[in-house]
Design an enzyme around this catalytic site. Sequence first.
Site, PDB file in Angstrom:
ATOM      1  CG  HIS A 107      22.349  28.683 -70.725  1.00 59.85           C
ATOM      2  ND1 HIS A 107      22.885  27.412 -70.581  1.00 59.85           N
ATOM      3  CD2 HIS A 107      23.397  29.500 -71.015  1.00 59.85           C
ATOM      4  CE1 HIS A 107      24.188  27.453 -70.801  1.00 59.85           C
ATOM      5  NE2 HIS A 107      24.529  28.704 -71.062  1.00 59.85           N
TER       6      HIS A 107
ATOM      7  CD  GLU B 140      29.275  30.675 -70.265  1.00 61.08           C
ATOM      8  OE1 GLU B 140      28.127  30.771 -69.774  1.00 61.08           O
ATOM      9  OE2 GLU B 140      29.496  30.204 -71.399  1.00 61.08           O
TER      10      GLU B 140
ATOM     11  CG  HIS C  84      30.045  33.866 -75.517  1.00 61.76           C
ATOM     12  ND1 HIS C  84      30.833  33.206 -74.592  1.00 61.76           N
ATOM     13  CD2 HIS C  84      28.758  33.658 -75.101  1.00 61.76           C
ATOM     14  CE1 HIS C  84      30.081  32.635 -73.678  1.00 61.76           C
ATOM     15  NE2 HIS C  84      28.811  32.906 -73.954  1.00 61.76           N
TER      16      HIS C  84
ATOM     17  CG  HIS D 203      28.122  25.616 -72.067  1.00 60.02           C
ATOM     18  ND1 HIS D 203      28.243  25.671 -70.694  1.00 60.02           N
ATOM     19  CD2 HIS D 203      27.689  26.842 -72.436  1.00 60.02           C
ATOM     20  CE1 HIS D 203      27.908  26.856 -70.258  1.00 60.02           C
ATOM     21  NE2 HIS D 203      27.553  27.595 -71.302  1.00 60.02           N
TER      22      HIS D 203
END
Length: 421
Positions: free
Chosen positions: A59, A241, A194, A12
């Site tokens: 976020h 995540e 990441h 995403h």
Amino acid sequence: MATIIGAIATSHTPTIGFALDANKQEDPAWKPIFESYAPIGRWIEDRKPDVLLMIYNDHITSFFFDHYSAFCLGVDDSYAVADEGGGPRPMPPIAGHAGLSRHIVQSLMTDEFDMSTFRDKGLDHGIFSPLSVLLPHDAAGWRAKIVPLQVGVLQFPIPTALRCWKLGQALRRAIESYPEDIKVALVATGGLSHQVHGERCGFNNTPWDEEFLELLEKDPIALTRLTHADYARLGGMEGSEVIMWLIMRGALSASVRKVHQSYYLPSMCAIATAIYENEAAPMSEAQAEQHRQAMDAELAGANRLEGTYPYTLERSAGGWRVNKFLHGLIDAETRAAFQADKESVLALADITDEERDLIRRRDWRGLIHYGVVFFLLEKLAAISGASNLDIYAGMRGQTVEDFQKTRNQQVTYSVAAPVGN
């Protein structure tokens, strides 16, 4: 009954939405992103899901750390694009399937998952970045509804990988026991490897990403044994995540058929997509009915108690606007405006004429019948110079004096601050 037709896995990263908005579809650096979503678009067009249950993390856009939940399900009728700092992306709101959402919350609570719910919150790139390329839409709207499940993975402690897997198993029961004949596709977002903070910023691990995808398909239980530190070490701190994908996988059959998979690492975040189709028999109607009865067991009979109105998600949805207006009375400026010119404030409020009339008349019992929660009546009473005893007496259709005769002590009180405070 509702049917789970399969599942989609997708990163995403805002990179996806940026490339779409900037018309980078044919740019060599960006083209692989769009090529990876083309099979998903064809799958959606072929299978035509009615609802996408989207698992994502916000976020720190619509959710902040003043109230941060592990699992929070959207129960709204519509979700707008959130403003993440530079203005919202130019896309229409997407409709929510509020009925399915409420059913899922009740089912998950029955299965002992302590769920939070949300309304009136925009969705950030955690949903709209992948959604904008996988689901057809135009200015008039989108071709499916969504149910958003927000997972709090940014402030530790967070749910374990195993807890996410177990939530997925409970989610399958929740969806398949929903009585309406609709097709549901699960969409897990996030990852892959990441890290965007600290001296390790820019970390990626393609071999681990490939192993993760293999295990997710063939041996997801192995992924439930990893700790958050394991995920951070292997895939980067923000890459951890990806445990959200286990919610999706837990809701599928033990054996799945993978019909698509892609992987591309253009810059900071590995972008992966996949489609999995279920190979399990759905829940039978008898099993679904048994589960629905279990869902109803805790409140069975409560609504038959005279003068008793359990404040359910359905009642909350029905009285949402008037409850929201009354909640606004906790703000000092709003209170001052209401006291100075009640009619002007009521005229501008996003409530119906019936709701305005109930407020004007301080119809305490009528407001309860309408769907207002009691504790907002306290706020209206406080601004009106009424006491809690006025509310209690009004509930029973009595004068305050007659109601006081039923109490051990004849006291009067309210939630209002002392005069002059």
